[in-house]
Write a protein that holds these residues in place. Structure first.
Motif, PDB file in Angstrom:
ATOM      1  N   LEU A 258       0.673  -1.524   0.343  1.00 59.39           N
ATOM      2  CA  LEU A 258      -0.474   0.236   0.167  1.00 59.39           C
ATOM      3  C   LEU A 258       0.459   1.254  -0.292  1.00 59.39           C
ATOM      4  CD1 LEU A 258      -2.604   1.440   0.497  1.00 59.39           C
ATOM      5  CD2 LEU A 258      -2.684   1.140   2.732  1.00 59.39           C
ATOM      6  N   LEU A 259       2.067   0.835   1.260  1.00 58.18           N
ATOM      7  CA  LEU A 259       2.819   2.158   0.746  1.00 58.18           C
ATOM      8  C   LEU A 259       3.837   2.735  -0.567  1.00 58.18           C
ATOM      9  CD1 LEU A 259       4.583   4.599   2.242  1.00 58.18           C
ATOM     10  CD2 LEU A 259       5.836   2.935   2.995  1.00 58.18           C
ATOM     11  N   ILE A 260       4.341   1.710  -1.220  1.00 58.38           N
ATOM     12  CA  ILE A 260       5.058   1.721  -2.718  1.00 58.38           C
ATOM     13  C   ILE A 260       4.025   2.032  -3.349  1.00 58.38           C
ATOM     14  CG2 ILE A 260       5.325  -0.112  -4.376  1.00 58.38           C
ATOM     15  CD1 ILE A 260       6.807  -1.961  -1.871  1.00 58.38           C
ATOM     16  N   GLU A 261       2.734   1.971  -3.329  1.00 54.25           N
ATOM     17  CA  GLU A 261       1.699   2.584  -4.236  1.00 54.25           C
ATOM     18  C   GLU A 261       1.591   3.619  -4.181  1.00 54.25           C
ATOM     19  OE1 GLU A 261      -2.130  -0.022  -4.381  1.00 54.25           O
ATOM     20  OE2 GLU A 261      -2.709   0.558  -6.049  1.00 54.25           O
ATOM     21  N   GLY A 262       1.360   3.887  -3.154  1.00 55.46           N
ATOM     22  CA  GLY A 262       1.132   5.536  -2.516  1.00 55.46           C
ATOM     23  C   GLY A 262       2.466   6.413  -3.152  1.00 55.46           C
ATOM     24  N   CYS A 263       3.595   5.666  -3.229  1.00 58.25           N
ATOM     25  CA  CYS A 263       4.222   6.045  -3.143  1.00 58.25           C
ATOM     26  C   CYS A 263       4.783   6.761  -4.619  1.00 58.25           C
ATOM     27  CB  CYS A 263       5.416   5.568  -2.981  1.00 58.25           C
ATOM     28  SG  CYS A 263       6.535   6.336  -0.506  1.00 58.25           S
TER      29      CYS A 263
END
Ligand SMILES: Cc1cc2nc3c(=O)[nH]c(=O)nc-3n(C[C@H](O)[C@H](O)[C@H](O)COP(=O)(O)O)c2cc1C
Ligand code: SF4
Ligand code: FES
Lengths: 433, 184
Positions: free
Chosen positions: A110-115
């Motif tokens: 989820l964090l990577i997608e947001g980044c």
């Protein structure tokens, strides 16, 4: 307390829904849950369109200051031909805060997608996720997720066949609270001491490696995929006009059920403390709460009827900060608690500004003296004076971070300080006796 | 511009203390050293950015960083040893002295302070029989006070090498120490 933290109050789990489940940790199950679909949507959008949606959503930075995220992204230059960078601030070191770690270790994708969506919005070619070095175990989940995403063509060149390329690197810190301040973070990333610099230059002008850079908190970036999927109006159904959406709450101190909870912004602080977290384990009344992480002004047990929005907490005389209430029951020694907080800031001061370097350690020495029963009434005046000198005069706000809890405790618990003073010569009768 | 992609990580890695290495020779001429250096260099536009990752690498292998290591890192990254030293001393995670096989760091910051953090620290020192920051005689332990470890809802939090122990109480300390001692 282990996951998941369930409780009775209605919770809105936009971010934390999959915390505590293994699905968030590996790519295949995560994609079955819709992971990276939002990235697909975003690569079909122009950077300006992404910025507009995030602006409209009203999302405010979750790193403490609450700066509007879409607006921050819009400061990045366009078509300037320079490399741009996105730094994801995962330094999480503010005492009381422990939310970013949960995002990292449970839902790294989820964090990577947001980044990646953030990187697309500001035309960044490289995302550096700066994780505090102590998070060895948690970083492993993130590392694994980054590797998986590279292998699946979700990071790297020609992402999802869009022709757009972006790298992601997990960079680990090495133990310095000040590396959480955005310019300190960029200095640290570049291999320097994590010393903040005076702005200008602003990060969007000349940040990491001298290039236009945006720094965003983990929670901020992890919120973005949801906004891309649901749209601005969907996101604004939660929270208030000035504080839309949901927030992760880090509850600690004297609580029956401490832990991480997600709520829509605006529920009363006392409900979080009593209904959700079960009040104090001793069953005694709450004496004080530091509501937004250790750098915010303390509230007394009678002041907890406040609304947990950015504006609500400000009205209550404190701030939302990182939404990390530290709860202290009636038996708490306020002088010792504030001394411990001040000690932290004195230890972490990078030493560039005199007011901060000297001020923080002077405060600690005085508080230690009072705690030991050797203080004098005039020490309280000196503390107030130091508060004055340390406010708003330094390169970064670390010095102010001591002032908020210290000054509020002097205002609200002066009696506790006075009760610790050395019996004066006058009252002991040594002079007039 | 062609970019060489190492979809791997460059920073601090979990480590095994049982296999502590001694680098008699040049660190960055070992296979692993070469690979880690190359990997780090490929991830940043400037060489200096590989400094923190390389210091992490040395510490992961040896448990601490001595001046001669700093010189090697300096050479590998075209920096002066003095610069590397100034960085290594700025960041608290880099050990500038040898530490015990188990580096025990007890958080006593506010949330842990409210949950007996100081007592937990005192109990560790007592169980291990050493003073703060000093290695125990058998080389097993170094116990130190730590600042907030970012897990405040699980107070008291204790970091042992690369691992977090959560919800530690003074009473649970002897068991943890026993477990660590047994962990050969
Ligand atoms: C002393 C200090 C420490 C900080 N530590 C952190 C931190 O650990 N994590 C974080 O996200 N922001 C931290 N910040 C705030 C950052 O400077 C920055 O505002 C934030 O990362 C921006 O992200 P946002 O816009 O998404 O909130 C800190 C600020 C100061 C002054
Ligand atoms: S206020 Fe303190 S921490 Fe911030 S730059 Fe100045 S000395 Fe460093
Ligand atoms: S105060 Fe101990 S982990 Fe944060």
């Amino acid at each position: 307390m282990s996951f998941p933290h369930r409780h009775d109050l209605e919770t809105t789990t936009l971010l934390s829904r999959h915390q505590g489940e293994p699905a968030g940790r590996s790519l295949t199950p995560w994609r079955e849950l819709g992971g990276y679909d939002r990235l697909k949507t975003a690569v079909d959008m122009s950077p300006a369109e992404i910025i507009d949606v995030v602006k409209d959503s009203g999302l405010r930075g979750r790193g403490g200051a609450g700066f509007p995220t879409g607006l921050k992204w819009s400061f990045m230059p366009k078509d300037d031909g320079k490399p741009h960078y996105l730094c994801c601030n995962a330094d999480e070191s503010e005492p009381g805060a422990f939310k970013d770690r949960e995002v990292i270790r449970w839902t790294p994708h989820l964090l990577i997608e947001g980044c990646l969506i953030g990187a697309r919005a500001i035309a960044a070619e490289h995302v550096y996720i700066y994780v505090r070095g102590e998070f060895f175990e948690d970083t492993q989940y993130l590392n694994r997720a980054v590797t998986e995403a590279y292998e699946a063509g979700l990071i790297g060149s020609d992402i999802l066949g869009s022709g757009w390329s972006c790298d992601v690197t997990v960079h680990t810190g090495a133990g310095a609270y000040i590396a959480g301040e955005e310019t300190g973070l960029m200095n640290s990333l570049m291999g320097n001491r994590a010393e903040p610099w005076a702005k200008p230059p602003f990060p969007a002008q000349a940040g990491a490696f001298g290039m236009p850079t945006t720094v965003n908190n983990v929670e901020t970036l992890a919120t973005v995929p949801g906004i891309i999927e649901g749209g601005a109006d969907w996101y604004k159904q939660w929270g208030s006009e000035k504080s839309p959406g949901t927030k992760l709450w880090c509850c600690s101190g004297h609580l029956v059920r401490p832990g991480n909870y997600e709520f829509e912004l605006g529920i009363p602080l006392k409900d979080i403390i009593f209904d959700v977290c079960g009040g104090t384990p001793s069953g005694k009344p709450v004496k004080a709460v530091i509501p937004g992480g250790s750098s915010t002004a303390l509230l007394t047990g009678d002041e907890l009827d406040c609304i947990t929005t950015y504006e609500g907490m400000q009205e209550a005389g404190s701030s939302l900060g990182t939404a990390s209430p530290i709860v202290m029951d009636e038996d708490t020694d306020i002088v010792a608690a504030i001394r411990r907080i001040a000690q932290f800031y004195a230890h972490e001061s990078c030493g560039q500004c005199v007011q901060c370097r000297e001020g923080t350690s002077w405060v600690v020495r005085i508080l230690q003296r009072i705690e030991a029963g050797d203080g004098e009434i005039k020490d309280i005046d000196t503390l107030y004076e130091l508060c004055e000198q340390m406010s708003g005069r330094t390169i970064c706000v670390l010095a102010d971070s001591v002032v908020f809890p210290l000054k509020s405790s002097l205002d609200k618990f002066r009696g506790e300080y006075e009760a610790r003073m050395k019996p004066s010569l006058v009252t002991s009768g040594a002079i007039h006796g | 511009m062609t970019r060489k992609i190492h979809p791997a990580v460059v920073g601090a890695q979990p480590f095994q203390l049982t296999a502590r290495e001694t680098f008699d020779g040049p660190i960055f001429e070992t296979e692993e050293g070469k690979e880690r250096l190359e990997m780090a260099l490929s991830r940043y536009p400037q060489k200096t950015a590989a400094l923190l990752p390389m210091l992490h690498f040395v510490q992961e292998k040896k448990g601490w960083i001595e001046p001669s290591d700093m010189e090697q890192v300096a050479t590998a990254l075209d920096l002066t040893p003095a610069y590397v030293h100034s960085i290594a001393t700025f960041y608290t995670m880099y050990n500038k002295h040898p530490v015990g096989r188990h580096l025990v760091q007890v958080c006593t910051n506010i949330s842990c302070h409210l949950n007996k953090g100081e007592e937990v620290l005192a109990r560790f020192l007592q169980e291990v029989g050493t003073r703060q920051g000093e290695m125990s005689d058998d080389g097993e332990f170094t116990v130190m006070e730590a600042e907030c470890l970012g897990a405040c809802g699980f107070a008291t939090v204790v970091q042992v090498n690369d691992r977090y122990f959560e919800d530690v109480t003074p009473e649970s300390v002897p068991d943890i120490v026993a477990e660590l001692r047994a962990d050969a």
